[in-house]
Design a protein around this motif. Structure first.
Motif, PDB file in Angstrom:
ATOM      1  N   ILE A 169       0.891   2.736   1.743  1.00 44.56           N
ATOM      2  CA  ILE A 169       1.817   2.702   0.649  1.00 44.56           C
ATOM      3  C   ILE A 169       1.208   3.728  -0.499  1.00 44.56           C
ATOM      4  CG2 ILE A 169       2.709   1.248  -1.594  1.00 44.56           C
ATOM      5  CD1 ILE A 169       4.336   1.015   1.064  1.00 44.56           C
ATOM      6  N   LEU A 170      -0.191   3.580  -0.493  1.00 40.19           N
ATOM      7  CA  LEU A 170      -0.735   4.435  -1.589  1.00 40.19           C
ATOM      8  C   LEU A 170      -0.733   6.054  -0.862  1.00 40.19           C
ATOM      9  CD1 LEU A 170      -2.920   4.814  -3.946  1.00 40.19           C
ATOM     10  CD2 LEU A 170      -4.681   4.645  -2.200  1.00 40.19           C
ATOM     11  N   ALA A 171      -0.923   6.295   0.369  1.00 46.43           N
ATOM     12  CA  ALA A 171      -0.668   7.573   0.764  1.00 46.43           C
ATOM     13  C   ALA A 171       0.796   8.177   0.322  1.00 46.43           C
ATOM     14  CB  ALA A 171      -0.926   7.761   2.292  1.00 46.43           C
ATOM     15  N   ARG A 172       1.744   7.385   0.588  1.00 44.49           N
ATOM     16  CA  ARG A 172       3.112   7.780   0.457  1.00 44.49           C
ATOM     17  C   ARG A 172       3.262   7.962  -1.156  1.00 44.49           C
ATOM     18  NH1 ARG A 172       7.348   4.285   3.931  1.00 44.49           N
ATOM     19  NH2 ARG A 172       6.473   4.935   5.830  1.00 44.49           N
ATOM     20  N   TYR A 173       2.603   7.194  -1.993  1.00 42.31           N
ATOM     21  CA  TYR A 173       2.748   7.537  -3.379  1.00 42.31           C
ATOM     22  C   TYR A 173       2.052   8.972  -3.917  1.00 42.31           C
ATOM     23  CZ  TYR A 173       2.011   6.556  -8.353  1.00 42.31           C
ATOM     24  OH  TYR A 173       1.893   6.968  -9.630  1.00 42.31           O
ATOM     25  N   ILE A 174       1.079   9.079  -3.301  1.00 38.98           N
ATOM     26  CA  ILE A 174       0.128  10.375  -3.488  1.00 38.98           C
ATOM     27  C   ILE A 174       1.035  11.386  -3.136  1.00 38.98           C
ATOM     28  CG2 ILE A 174      -2.045  11.505  -3.033  1.00 38.98           C
ATOM     29  CD1 ILE A 174      -3.217   8.989  -3.225  1.00 38.98           C
ATOM     30  N   LEU A 175       1.479  11.588  -1.799  1.00 40.20           N
ATOM     31  CA  LEU A 175       2.204  12.546  -0.971  1.00 40.20           C
ATOM     32  C   LEU A 175       3.602  12.708  -2.129  1.00 40.20           C
ATOM     33  CD1 LEU A 175       1.735  11.950   2.477  1.00 40.20           C
ATOM     34  CD2 LEU A 175       1.015  13.915   1.179  1.00 40.20           C
ATOM     35  N   MET A 217      -3.654  -1.930   6.395  1.00 38.57           N
ATOM     36  CA  MET A 217      -3.225  -0.590   6.720  1.00 38.57           C
ATOM     37  C   MET A 217      -1.704  -0.596   5.798  1.00 38.57           C
ATOM     38  SD  MET A 217      -5.111   1.054   8.436  1.00 38.57           S
ATOM     39  CE  MET A 217      -4.117   2.450   9.272  1.00 38.57           C
ATOM     40  N   PHE A 218      -1.204  -1.488   5.763  1.00 33.10           N
ATOM     41  CA  PHE A 218       0.286  -1.543   4.952  1.00 33.10           C
ATOM     42  C   PHE A 218      -0.214  -0.661   3.428  1.00 33.10           C
ATOM     43  CE2 PHE A 218       2.996  -3.494   1.658  1.00 33.10           C
ATOM     44  CZ  PHE A 218       3.926  -2.794   2.238  1.00 33.10           C
ATOM     45  N   HIS A 219      -1.347  -1.287   2.777  1.00 30.59           N
ATOM     46  CA  HIS A 219      -1.788  -0.878   1.454  1.00 30.59           C
ATOM     47  C   HIS A 219      -1.834   0.593   1.567  1.00 30.59           C
ATOM     48  CE1 HIS A 219      -0.757  -5.033   0.010  1.00 30.59           C
ATOM     49  NE2 HIS A 219      -1.753  -5.601   0.707  1.00 30.59           N
ATOM     50  N   ILE A 220      -2.758   0.875   2.428  1.00 33.19           N
ATOM     51  CA  ILE A 220      -3.083   2.242   2.486  1.00 33.19           C
ATOM     52  C   ILE A 220      -1.895   3.198   2.905  1.00 33.19           C
ATOM     53  CG2 ILE A 220      -4.601   4.007   3.792  1.00 33.19           C
ATOM     54  CD1 ILE A 220      -6.493   1.521   4.303  1.00 33.19           C
TER      55      ILE A 220
END
Length: 52
Positions: free
Chosen positions: A6-12, A1-4
């Protein structure tokens, strides 16, 4: 969940930055002083070749 997360924050973050720059470019006449050289027209994501 941590990596998801981080990826979601990056895209946002990327989307937010793009929307802020696009909005300023569209609404402010001096946006190039804030963000550097910008295209003549503020195109949201992609402009079709047949669209003028």
């Amino acid at each position: 969940m941590f990596h998801i997360e981080i990826l979601a924050r990056y895209i946002l973050t990327l989307a937010g930055c793009y929307l802020i720059i696009w909005g300023c470019h569209r609404l402010l006449p001096f946006a190039s002083f804030l963000f550097g050289k910008l295209p003549k027209e503020a195109v949201f994501i992609y402009r079709r070749p047949d669209h003028k």
